[in-house]
Design a protein around this motif. Sequence first.
Motif, PDB file in Angstrom:
ATOM      1  N   UNK A 134      -3.364  -9.292   8.179  1.00 12.36           N
ATOM      2  CA  UNK A 134      -3.292  -8.056   8.973  1.00 12.36           C
ATOM      3  C   UNK A 134      -2.213  -7.129   8.428  1.00 12.36           C
ATOM      4  N   UNK A 135      -2.560  -5.863   8.295  1.00 13.58           N
ATOM      5  CA  UNK A 135      -1.649  -4.859   7.761  1.00 13.58           C
ATOM      6  C   UNK A 135      -0.816  -4.232   8.872  1.00 13.58           C
ATOM      7  N   UNK A 136       0.402  -3.871   8.525  1.00 13.52           N
ATOM      8  CA  UNK A 136       1.287  -3.184   9.463  1.00 13.52           C
ATOM      9  C   UNK A 136       1.280  -1.688   9.166  1.00 13.52           C
ATOM     10  N   UNK A 137       1.508  -0.842  10.197  1.00 15.07           N
ATOM     11  CA  UNK A 137       1.571   0.598   9.951  1.00 15.07           C
ATOM     12  C   UNK A 137       2.641   0.935   8.913  1.00 15.07           C
ATOM     13  N   UNK A 138       2.318   1.866   8.039  1.00 13.58           N
ATOM     14  CA  UNK A 138       3.253   2.331   7.029  1.00 13.58           C
ATOM     15  C   UNK A 138       3.703   3.743   7.349  1.00 13.58           C
ATOM     16  N   UNK A 139       4.870   4.126   6.871  1.00 14.79           N
ATOM     17  CA  UNK A 139       5.384   5.475   7.137  1.00 14.79           C
ATOM     18  C   UNK A 139       4.415   6.533   6.649  1.00 14.79           C
ATOM     19  N   UNK A 140       3.849   6.316   5.463  1.00 14.11           N
ATOM     20  CA  UNK A 140       2.918   7.304   4.906  1.00 14.11           C
ATOM     21  C   UNK A 140       1.467   7.041   5.284  1.00 14.11           C
ATOM     22  N   UNK A 141       1.219   5.980   6.069  1.00 18.96           N
ATOM     23  CA  UNK A 141      -0.150   5.667   6.485  1.00 18.96           C
ATOM     24  C   UNK A 141      -0.113   4.854   7.782  1.00 18.96           C
ATOM     25  N   UNK A 142       0.222   5.500   8.908  1.00 23.69           N
ATOM     26  CA  UNK A 142       0.362   4.756  10.168  1.00 23.69           C
ATOM     27  C   UNK A 142      -0.941   4.168  10.693  1.00 23.69           C
ATOM     28  N   UNK A 143      -2.089   4.654  10.206  1.00 26.90           N
ATOM     29  CA  UNK A 143      -3.363   4.177  10.724  1.00 26.90           C
ATOM     30  C   UNK A 143      -3.998   3.065   9.922  1.00 26.90           C
ATOM     31  N   UNK A 144      -3.289   2.528   8.915  1.00 26.10           N
ATOM     32  CA  UNK A 144      -3.907   1.547   8.028  1.00 26.10           C
ATOM     33  C   UNK A 144      -4.308   0.275   8.778  1.00 26.10           C
ATOM     34  N   UNK A 145      -3.473  -0.175   9.700  1.00 29.60           N
ATOM     35  CA  UNK A 145      -3.808  -1.384  10.444  1.00 29.60           C
ATOM     36  C   UNK A 145      -4.993  -1.187  11.364  1.00 29.60           C
ATOM     37  N   UNK A 146      -5.086  -0.028  11.985  1.00 28.34           N
ATOM     38  CA  UNK A 146      -6.211   0.258  12.884  1.00 28.34           C
ATOM     39  C   UNK A 146      -7.527   0.296  12.110  1.00 28.34           C
ATOM     40  N   UNK A 147      -7.525   0.925  10.937  1.00 28.87           N
ATOM     41  CA  UNK A 147      -8.744   0.965  10.114  1.00 28.87           C
ATOM     42  C   UNK A 147      -9.158  -0.447   9.697  1.00 28.87           C
ATOM     43  N   UNK A 148      -8.172  -1.276   9.367  1.00 31.50           N
ATOM     44  CA  UNK A 148      -8.484  -2.646   8.979  1.00 31.50           C
ATOM     45  C   UNK A 148      -9.140  -3.404  10.135  1.00 31.50           C
ATOM     46  N   UNK A 149      -8.636  -3.216  11.357  1.00 32.81           N
ATOM     47  CA  UNK A 149      -9.207  -3.919  12.504  1.00 32.81           C
ATOM     48  C   UNK A 149     -10.643  -3.472  12.762  1.00 32.81           C
ATOM     49  N   UNK A 150     -10.929  -2.200  12.546  1.00 28.99           N
ATOM     50  CA  UNK A 150     -12.303  -1.713  12.685  1.00 28.99           C
ATOM     51  C   UNK A 150     -13.196  -2.408  11.653  1.00 28.99           C
ATOM     52  N   UNK A 151     -12.701  -2.515  10.440  1.00 26.81           N
ATOM     53  CA  UNK A 151     -13.482  -3.176   9.384  1.00 26.81           C
ATOM     54  C   UNK A 151     -13.711  -4.644   9.710  1.00 26.81           C
TER      55      UNK A 151
END
Length: 218
Positions: free
Chosen positions: A55-72
């Motif tokens: 599971x990915x954690x939100x990044x400063x330059x990409x806060x939505x990365x974890x949410x997109x991963x969960x959708x996938x």
Amino acid sequence: MNPRKTVMVYIDGFSLYKGMLQRSFPEYKWLDLEALAARLLPRRSVAGVKFFTAPLKPLTNDPGVGQRQQVYWRALQTTRVEIVEGKFNFSKQYLPLHPEELDEAGRVRTVLIKRPEEKGSDVALASHLIVDALENRADSYALITNDSDLVPPLQLLSARGKDLTLVSVANEKYNKAFDTAGLQTIRQIRRGALASSQFPAALRDAEGRTIRKPPTWP
């Protein structure tokens, strides 16, 4: 007519992303891994697909990365793919600047970086592979990876007569350490296989809820 031989497929999620989906083919991130496995191994019946990721954690330059991963992941859960989770850690270390620069004392200038590292996925993949092979879950076993840490377990299984395949995420530039692993064959992932193995833009889960492709994905 004899039934087709079976294959278990093990996917190194980090290698697949870095090798193919991050820069080479970002338009194919909405990838149905079960469909991809069937296309890559058309003469085999896919007995199972295991996806090793973290599971990915939100990044400063990409806060939505974890949410997109969960959708996938929700999309993958509509298939027979088994998701095996590891962890992502961030380690801090000093690395030289590029291009190299020297300070007033003639020493190479360095900068402190925070580097994401996936932990546990390679060990989990090797463990699942060995147990499944020794329990004869399939006639053959295919790995989608470029991680040479997986060569030793492949060598152990090859010495015991197991039918093993590498599916390269680096095309012909795969890690040549795999040449010592006793593989039956080495395959490559072509653009056409990725393009033909996409989920529909919207699909439904077992409870009837709609899952939509993240709008920022091409």
